[in-house]
Structure formats: C-alpha cells, structure tokens
Design a protein around this motif. Structure first.
Motif, PDB file in Angstrom:
ATOM      1  N   SER A 106       1.745 -10.724  -8.113  1.00 40.56           N
ATOM      2  CA  SER A 106       2.306  -9.931  -7.012  1.00 40.56           C
ATOM      3  C   SER A 106       1.985  -8.445  -7.128  1.00 40.56           C
ATOM      4  N   MET A 107       2.218  -7.866  -8.283  1.00 42.01           N
ATOM      5  CA  MET A 107       1.951  -6.436  -8.461  1.00 42.01           C
ATOM      6  C   MET A 107       0.479  -6.118  -8.292  1.00 42.01           C
ATOM      7  N   LEU A 108      -0.383  -7.005  -8.788  1.00 39.79           N
ATOM      8  CA  LEU A 108      -1.820  -6.766  -8.650  1.00 39.79           C
ATOM      9  C   LEU A 108      -2.257  -6.802  -7.182  1.00 39.79           C
ATOM     10  N   VAL A 109      -1.681  -7.702  -6.410  1.00 39.72           N
ATOM     11  CA  VAL A 109      -1.979  -7.757  -4.967  1.00 39.72           C
ATOM     12  C   VAL A 109      -1.493  -6.482  -4.291  1.00 39.72           C
ATOM     13  N   LEU A 110      -0.279  -6.037  -4.607  1.00 38.44           N
ATOM     14  CA  LEU A 110       0.248  -4.805  -4.011  1.00 38.44           C
ATOM     15  C   LEU A 110      -0.620  -3.601  -4.369  1.00 38.44           C
ATOM     16  N   ILE A 111      -1.041  -3.513  -5.608  1.00 39.16           N
ATOM     17  CA  ILE A 111      -1.889  -2.393  -6.032  1.00 39.16           C
ATOM     18  C   ILE A 111      -3.243  -2.446  -5.336  1.00 39.16           C
ATOM     19  N   ALA A 112      -3.815  -3.640  -5.201  1.00 36.38           N
ATOM     20  CA  ALA A 112      -5.110  -3.780  -4.508  1.00 36.38           C
ATOM     21  C   ALA A 112      -4.997  -3.342  -3.057  1.00 36.38           C
ATOM     22  N   LEU A 113      -3.920  -3.754  -2.385  1.00 40.35           N
ATOM     23  CA  LEU A 113      -3.741  -3.352  -0.991  1.00 40.35           C
ATOM     24  C   LEU A 113      -3.494  -1.852  -0.869  1.00 40.35           C
ATOM     25  N   HIS A 114      -2.770  -1.298  -1.815  1.00 41.40           N
ATOM     26  CA  HIS A 114      -2.547   0.152  -1.800  1.00 41.40           C
ATOM     27  C   HIS A 114      -3.877   0.897  -1.973  1.00 41.40           C
ATOM     28  N   ALA A 115      -4.692   0.440  -2.889  1.00 43.50           N
ATOM     29  CA  ALA A 115      -5.957   1.117  -3.185  1.00 43.50           C
ATOM     30  C   ALA A 115      -6.971   0.980  -2.059  1.00 43.50           C
ATOM     31  N   ASN A 116      -6.937  -0.138  -1.350  1.00 39.14           N
ATOM     32  CA  ASN A 116      -7.988  -0.425  -0.373  1.00 39.14           C
ATOM     33  C   ASN A 116      -7.527  -0.414   1.074  1.00 39.14           C
ATOM     34  N   GLY A 117      -6.240  -0.318   1.312  1.00 37.05           N
ATOM     35  CA  GLY A 117      -5.745  -0.340   2.688  1.00 37.05           C
ATOM     36  C   GLY A 117      -5.737  -1.747   3.239  1.00 37.05           C
ATOM     37  N   VAL A 118      -6.202  -1.914   4.444  1.00 39.44           N
ATOM     38  CA  VAL A 118      -6.245  -3.227   5.089  1.00 39.44           C
ATOM     39  C   VAL A 118      -7.347  -4.055   4.438  1.00 39.44           C
ATOM     40  N   LEU A 170      -0.095  -3.312   3.330  1.00 39.88           N
ATOM     41  CA  LEU A 170       1.247  -3.046   2.843  1.00 39.88           C
ATOM     42  C   LEU A 170       2.132  -2.578   3.982  1.00 39.88           C
ATOM     43  N   THR A 171       3.381  -2.951   3.940  1.00 42.90           N
ATOM     44  CA  THR A 171       4.364  -2.426   4.875  1.00 42.90           C
ATOM     45  C   THR A 171       4.921  -1.123   4.295  1.00 42.90           C
ATOM     46  N   VAL A 172       5.748  -0.462   5.063  1.00 46.98           N
ATOM     47  CA  VAL A 172       6.421   0.744   4.565  1.00 46.98           C
ATOM     48  C   VAL A 172       7.249   0.393   3.328  1.00 46.98           C
ATOM     49  N   GLN A 173       7.920  -0.741   3.374  1.00 46.23           N
ATOM     50  CA  GLN A 173       8.724  -1.183   2.227  1.00 46.23           C
ATOM     51  C   GLN A 173       7.838  -1.436   1.007  1.00 46.23           C
ATOM     52  N   GLY A 174       6.676  -2.058   1.207  1.00 46.01           N
ATOM     53  CA  GLY A 174       5.753  -2.285   0.104  1.00 46.01           C
ATOM     54  C   GLY A 174       5.247  -0.985  -0.484  1.00 46.01           C
ATOM     55  N   GLU A 175       4.914  -0.040   0.374  1.00 48.69           N
ATOM     56  CA  GLU A 175       4.463   1.278  -0.098  1.00 48.69           C
ATOM     57  C   GLU A 175       5.558   1.992  -0.881  1.00 48.69           C
ATOM     58  N   SER A 176       6.822   1.802  -0.460  1.00 52.36           N
ATOM     59  CA  SER A 176       7.915   2.500  -1.131  1.00 52.36           C
ATOM     60  C   SER A 176       8.137   1.996  -2.552  1.00 52.36           C
ATOM     61  N   LEU A 177       7.675   0.801  -2.860  1.00 44.46           N
ATOM     62  CA  LEU A 177       7.804   0.254  -4.207  1.00 44.46           C
ATOM     63  C   LEU A 177       6.775   0.848  -5.170  1.00 44.46           C
ATOM     64  N   LEU A 178       5.625   1.243  -4.660  1.00 42.83           N
ATOM     65  CA  LEU A 178       4.500   1.614  -5.523  1.00 42.83           C
ATOM     66  C   LEU A 178       4.735   2.810  -6.437  1.00 42.83           C
TER      67      LEU A 178
END
Length: 121
Positions: A30-42, A89-97
């Motif tokens: 899960s964390m790796l997916v969130l980090i990948a989406l944060h780094a790359n956007g859509v 990422l949603t706003v909520q997902g971004e807020s976790l990072l």
C-alpha cells in the motif's frame, strides 16, 4: 496530558483508529503504491506495476481496490476501446504522505543501526 491519555487508549475490540489504519496501510504494497502515485501523478495500472516491479497483477489489483475503498486513491475509467483506467491520489491520500515521508526519513537515518542490532541476535 490529553495526548498522553489518548496514546494509552488502544482498545483491542471495537473502533481503534490506530489498529485500523495500521492494518489497512501496513501491508507490503500500500505505501509503495501511494508513494509511486505521489511521485508520478496520474498513472495507469501498467505504469504502477512497472514502477513497483515485483508485485503480481492480482496483488496490485487488490491493493488499488483497498486504497480506493479507503478514499486514498481515485480510479477513473474512460469509455474507450480498449478501456483506459487511471489512478491518482485523493486529497486524503496526499494528506497521509508527509507522515509516510517522516517514517521513510526515520528508517533511512536508523537503518544501519537496526541492521547491526539484528546481526547481534
């Protein structure tokens, strides 16, 4: 004092936010997916899969569905042939990072000591 009281209150049954979040986000991917989406956007499914490398298609599907159900990731399906699906990422997902990045920095700073301690045991 209120913070200290809250830190001592992790009920083993019922609704414990710490247990719930750790059980949902503390898996291998899960964390790796969130980090990948944060780094790359859509990203499309295949892009996420390629960026993580060693995750199976099935596990990536399960992870993305869980993150979507928890409101961390948004999935957009385009009516095209073949269908195009994008994740972000949603706003909520971004807020976790910021909290995740704090953990990453802690791990980097303490990694050698942790490995040395493990070798002792």
């Amino acid at each position: 004092m209120e913070t200290k009281k809250n830190l001592n209150d992790f009920p083993p049954t019922g609704r414990c936010p710490v247990r719930d979040v750790l059980s949902r986000l503390g898996d291998k991917w899960s964390m790796l997916v969130l980090i990948a989406l944060h780094a790359n956007g859509v990203m499309r499914f295949s892009e996420i899969h390629r960026s993580l490398g060693d995750i199976s298609h099935r596990m990536l599907t399960v992870t993305l569905r869980t993150l979507e159900a928890d409101g961390m990731v948004a999935r957009t399906v385009y009516a095209e042939v073949p269908p195009r699906v994008e994740y972000r990422l949603t706003v909520q997902g971004e807020s976790l990072l910021p909290h995740v990045f704090g953990l990453v920095e802690w791990a980097r700073a303490n990694m050698e000591g942790i490995f040395a301690d493990r070798r002792k045991n």
